[in-house]
Design a protein around this motif. Structure first.
Motif, mmCIF file in Angstrom:
data_model
loop_
_atom_site.group_PDB
_atom_site.id
_atom_site.type_symbol
_atom_site.label_atom_id
_atom_site.label_comp_id
_atom_site.label_asym_id
_atom_site.label_seq_id
_atom_site.Cartn_x
_atom_site.Cartn_y
_atom_site.Cartn_z
ATOM 1 N N ALA A 1 12.216 6.893 -1.345
ATOM 2 C CA ALA A 1 11.293 6.613 -0.241
ATOM 3 C C ALA A 1 11.924 7.022 1.085
ATOM 4 O O ALA A 1 11.250 7.582 1.966
ATOM 5 C CB ALA A 1 10.934 5.127 -0.207
ATOM 6 N N LEU A 2 13.205 6.751 1.225
ATOM 7 C CA LEU A 2 13.913 7.092 2.462
ATOM 8 C C LEU A 2 14.031 8.609 2.613
ATOM 9 O O LEU A 2 13.736 9.160 3.685
ATOM 10 C CB LEU A 2 15.308 6.451 2.446
ATOM 11 N N ASP B 1 10.534 10.082 3.453
ATOM 12 C CA ASP B 1 10.035 9.856 4.824
ATOM 13 C C ASP B 1 10.861 10.618 5.859
ATOM 14 O O ASP B 1 10.316 11.202 6.790
ATOM 15 C CB ASP B 1 10.046 8.355 5.160
ATOM 16 N N ASN C 1 4.318 3.800 5.687
ATOM 17 C CA ASN C 1 5.120 4.879 5.093
ATOM 18 C C ASN C 1 5.749 4.459 3.771
ATOM 19 O O ASN C 1 5.661 3.308 3.356
ATOM 20 C CB ASN C 1 6.176 5.392 6.095
ATOM 21 N N LYS C 2 6.375 5.407 3.123
ATOM 22 C CA LYS C 2 6.932 5.182 1.781
ATOM 23 C C LYS C 2 8.061 4.155 1.798
ATOM 24 O O LYS C 2 8.217 3.379 0.862
ATOM 25 C CB LYS C 2 7.456 6.508 1.225
ATOM 26 N N MET C 3 8.858 4.170 2.878
ATOM 27 C CA MET C 3 9.968 3.208 2.956
ATOM 28 C C MET C 3 9.421 1.783 2.970
ATOM 29 O O MET C 3 9.907 0.903 2.250
ATOM 30 C CB MET C 3 10.781 3.438 4.236
ATOM 31 N N GLN C 4 8.408 1.572 3.806
ATOM 32 C CA GLN C 4 7.828 0.234 3.922
ATOM 33 C C GLN C 4 7.220 -0.207 2.598
ATOM 34 O O GLN C 4 7.412 -1.343 2.153
ATOM 35 C CB GLN C 4 6.761 0.234 5.022
ATOM 36 N N ALA D 1 7.970 0.899 -0.410
ATOM 37 C CA ALA D 1 9.023 0.687 -1.418
ATOM 38 C C ALA D 1 9.720 -0.641 -1.170
ATOM 39 O O ALA D 1 9.941 -1.427 -2.097
ATOM 40 C CB ALA D 1 10.030 1.831 -1.375
ATOM 41 N N THR E 1 7.589 4.458 11.193
ATOM 42 C CA THR E 1 7.937 5.765 11.765
ATOM 43 C C THR E 1 6.789 6.329 12.604
ATOM 44 O O THR E 1 6.948 7.336 13.275
ATOM 45 C CB THR E 1 8.287 6.770 10.655
ATOM 46 N N TYR F 1 14.917 4.339 9.843
ATOM 47 C CA TYR F 1 15.682 4.627 8.610
ATOM 48 C C TYR F 1 16.836 3.636 8.468
ATOM 49 O O TYR F 1 17.134 3.153 7.378
ATOM 50 C CB TYR F 1 16.196 6.076 8.649
ATOM 51 N N PHE G 1 15.491 0.372 7.170
ATOM 52 C CA PHE G 1 15.231 0.415 5.724
ATOM 53 C C PHE G 1 16.536 0.271 4.941
ATOM 54 O O PHE G 1 16.622 -0.500 3.979
ATOM 55 C CB PHE G 1 14.536 1.731 5.365
#
Lengths: 400, 405
Positions: free
Chosen positions: A365-366, A369, B311-314, B316, B354, B373, B376
């Protein structure tokens, strides 16, 4: 407006980012309708295969040759190595050491400028500063000194006193100084006590698009993530911090690959370190890369790490993001001022570097993004912005 | 007549300390008590104490003046730890009987979207805390960041609440006005109060903005705008962060002076009156049904949940957090459960946003991390350490280790 520019490298012959920067600046200025006469120490004979490219450069910069073996970022010892290897007949054409060579360049360059028309003199880094000063005296035109790297940056804080003295004289003689970052500006003020009012900052840009960005080179390491080092292997670029980081990352990501691209005086030491710390299986040394190979290296990498001890700007980081590869930047760099979607660390903080890189490699995921935002942010960089800012500087200094 | 309804949100998260991969497995402390104490004491001095004092004066001076608060459990916990004097002043405010307290999730979480069971537990915790502190059982509910949809209204009605708050977002209202009460779809009795975002944000966001054509905002000007609702609505809901006073809008912007004069100015109009959310709900019928199938919130121009889950980080991070909920609860380790709950606080996900990051706006101001980042990475490192602790805790019961990576 016509500019007389003094530099010492122009692509395809170059060893650092400066040649690219000068080339890009001339290209940008040409697009803005500015004529540039660019004086380089020499036009190398080996240039033949790439001659077409250089002719292209001629469209916007009239290249004039000064016979010299001067190359950028050369230390006095390196100069002597090259000098010693020359045959006797050739030796007669060259000065015995780097400083003598600069003197030759300065004198020869002046003869050329007597025949040129120009409104502004623009010089790039210390080796050309004296040429600029004399051109200013002769012509009475304004002198703009561009500082891409100070002697303090190049030597990790242990400057050659003669060189830093020349830097000091040149910067103080200039009507205006253009620094390529706030970071450099601060260093110039700190080390050379120049008048802050005559300093301007122009961050570098990069070609907005290029076929080289789209080579779609794929990593040969299918099951491993790739972290890239790319730069001169010298104290300034922090290659030893890269190895320290690698050792820590390997403990968490055993199959990680570190592609190490570049050459320089610290290269043997780095190879030793890699062997001593049992990292041989994780390291791939490519030597010095040029042309499309540089782009391919970026495209194959998952992350580019730039642990520079002192990086006045760091154009290479923009090359990385244009190739779609996220970056880890040293906070001791100018490019960190203009890139927001990037990892930023102090060059000495190896633990934090490893913390970020391990997380990047382990969390899809990191990496997703950061990559997506890197690509988006990269679109904002071009060559027109820095050229326009330089033109603004010329306009301003003419009124002083 | 127009009911003017003030609701202030009071919240502070438990901020995490810097936590790197090298700490995983050997550092059980996740929160930055120094920083949390520092921030709490700073905001106490700049906002909570002076604003509570001002509100108390106003309530005493104008018996007609009414306000409501929603105070998150994580804020209360930190008041107890670092600024107990703030809780004393809230208790004094409660004694005036002109103040209503609302319910929310104790940990200011996004739990409704991920676990109804956890949501229920956190609301229950909050209710009990309100009863303990102020001796009242709240009857109106506000979800974290005014996150709202049909399903939430339905669920909260079943929990016994009479009213619920939401953002009066344009894309939800269409031609409808936020200045009426609405009936959420599929509900029988619970009523929906909508934030008048224009008038609320005039105070909360634009008050000190010198580029705003209406700057400086006076009570007279604001009163003039508000009075126009008379004849076009039954209530004006002014919902905002309490930290607007003295923290987001600093004292030198004149925000305190503005608030000090506002009740008197608004009361000049004979048809204006102040009511708390419950009083508004009890005084009027809903004019229409409101259908909100997609989740809305009070954040950003999108008024959706993308600030926390965009976003993907959030995504995940939050899905992995809730993936271990059952295990954490089965461990019967109360400390671990509380720690896990502190990680559910919405702020941790907001820090990973982001969206707009490159522009450096409001998100940056509230973000203790240099980049989303970094936020995360920190969160995932802590979550990974928690997994190791969970494994130790559950080793006797033989529960399998969940995978975070």
């Amino acid at each position: 407006m016509e500019i007389l520019m003094f530099g010492w490298e122009f692509p395809p012959m170059k060893s650092g980012g400066l040649g690219t920067a000068c080339y890009d600046l001339c290209k940008g200025l040409f697009k803005q309708g500015t004529k540039v006469t660019f004086v380089v120490p020499r036009l190398p004979k080996t240039i033949k295969s790439n001659f077409v490219k250089l002719l292209g450069a001629n469209q916007y910069a009239k290249l004039t040759e000064v016979d010299s073996i001067l190359t950028p970022y050369m230390t006095s010892n390196q100069y002597l190595d090259v000098y010693d290897n020359l045959d006797v007949a050739t030796k007669q054409n060259y000065g015995k050491n780097l400083l003598a060579e600069v003197k030759r360049y300065t004198q020869a360059a002046i003869k050329i400028t007597e025949n040129e028309n120009f409104d502004i003199i623009h010089v790039h880094d210390w080796m050309t500063y004296e040429a600029g000063q004399i051109a200013k005296e002769k012509s009475g035109k304004s002198l703009v000194a561009h500082i891409h790297a100070t002697e303090f940056d190049r030597t990790g804080g242990n400057p050659n006193m003669e060189i830093s003295h020349k830097e000091y004289l040149g910067l103080n003689a200039a009507d205006m100084i253009i620094a390529n970052s706030e970071y450099t500006k601060d260093n110039v003020i700190k080390n050379y006590k120049v008048d802050a009012d005559k300093l301007r900052v122009v961050h570098w840009g990069i070609a907005e698009d290029s076929p080289s960005y789209h080579l779609n080179a794929e990593s040969p390491f299918k099951d491993s993530k790739v972290v890239l080092f790319l730069g001169r292997v010298t104290i300034q670029k922090g290659p030893d911090y890269f190895v320290d980081m690698a050792e820590k990352v390997k403990k968490y990501v055993p199959n990680v690959k570190f592609v190490f691209a570049g050459d320089g005086d610290m290269f043997p030491k780095i190879v030793d370190q890699v062997m001593e710390r049992d990292l041989a299986e994780n390291f791939v040394f490519t030597g010095f890369l040029r042309g499309e190979d540089v782009h391919k290296a970026f495209q194959m990498a998952d992350l580019y790490a730039m642990p520079s001890v002192s990086e006045p700007f760091g154009l290479v980081a923009l090359e990385s993001i244009k190739n779609g590869t996220p970056v880890l930047l040293s906070k001791q760099s100018g490019v960190a001022e203009v890139l927001t979607n990037a990892f930023k660390v102090n060059f000495w903080d190896v633990d934090e570097m490893a913390n970020k890189i391990v997380s990047f490699l382990n969390h899809p995921a990191l990496s997703h993004d950061l990559k997506a935002n890197t690509i988006e942010e990269a679109k904002g960089f071009n060559l027109d912005d820095p050229a326009k800012k330089c033109l603004d500087c010329y306009d301003e200094v003419k009124k002083w | 007549m127009v009911d003017i309804c003030f609701y202030f949100q009071v919240h502070q998260p438990f901020r995490m300390k810097k936590y790197s991969i090298f700490q995983i497995g050997n550092d059980e402390k996740y929160f930055d008590s120094t920083k949390n104490q520092e921030i709490m004491q700073k905001v106490t001095k700049k906002c909570y104490l002076p604003t509570n004092k001002l509100m108390l004066e106003l309530l005493r001076k104008h018996p007609e003046f009414k306000i409501a608060y929603s105070i998150s459990g994580t804020a209360i916990d930190q008041f107890e730890k670092y600024s107990p004097e703030v809780l004393d002043t809230f208790k004094e405010l409660a004694k005036t009987k002109q103040v209503e307290f609302l319910d929310e999730t104790y940990h200011h979480s996004l739990s409704f979207l991920y676990s109804k069971k956890e949501f229920y537990d956190q609301v229950e915790m909050h209710t009990q805390k309100m009863q303990k502190l102020f001796g009242v059982k709240p009857k109106v509910f506000r979800n974290t960041e005014l996150i709202y949809n049909n399903e939430l209204a339905e669920y909260v009605e079943k929990m016994g609440y009479k009213g619920i708050l939401a953002e009066g977002a344009d894309h939800v209202l269409g031609w409808k006005s936020p200045n009426f009460l609405y009936q959420p779809r599929n509900t029988k009795k619970i009523k929906l109060l909508l934030k008048n975002y224009k008038l609320s944000d005039d105070i909360a966001f634009r008050f000190s903005d010198k580029s705003w054509p209406e700057h400086p905002l006076t009570t007279k000007k604001f009163g003039g705008w508000l009075n126009k609702v008379n004849g076009n609505g039954i209530c004006v809901n002014l919902f905002m962060d309490y930290e607007t006073f003295g923290e987001h809008q600093w004292s030198d912007t004149g925000i305190f002076k503005f608030m000090k004069g506002l009740p008197a100015e608004l009361l000049k109009h004979p048809d204006n009156q102040f009511k708390t959310p419950l009083e508004v709900v009890n005084s009027h019928e809903a004019v229409d049904e409101l259908h909100v199938p997609h989740t809305v919130s009070w954040a950003d121009t999108e008024r959706d949940v993308s600030a926390w889950l965009g976003n993907k980080m959030q995504q995940a991070a939050i899905s992995r957090l809730y993936a271990i909920e059952e295990e954490v609860k089965q461990s019967e380790d109360k400390k671990l459960l509380e720690t896990w709950r502190r990680l559910t606080t919405s702020d941790h996900f907001y820090y990973m946003c982001t969206k707009w990051f490159s522009d450096g706006d409001v998100h940056k101001y509230f973000n203790p991390y240099e980049t989303p980042y970094d936020s995360f990475i920190n969160f995932m490192n802590i979550l990974n350490d928690m997994l190791i602790r969970l494994k130790t805790s559950n080793s006797q019961t033989g529960i399998e280790k969940a995978k975070v990576y």
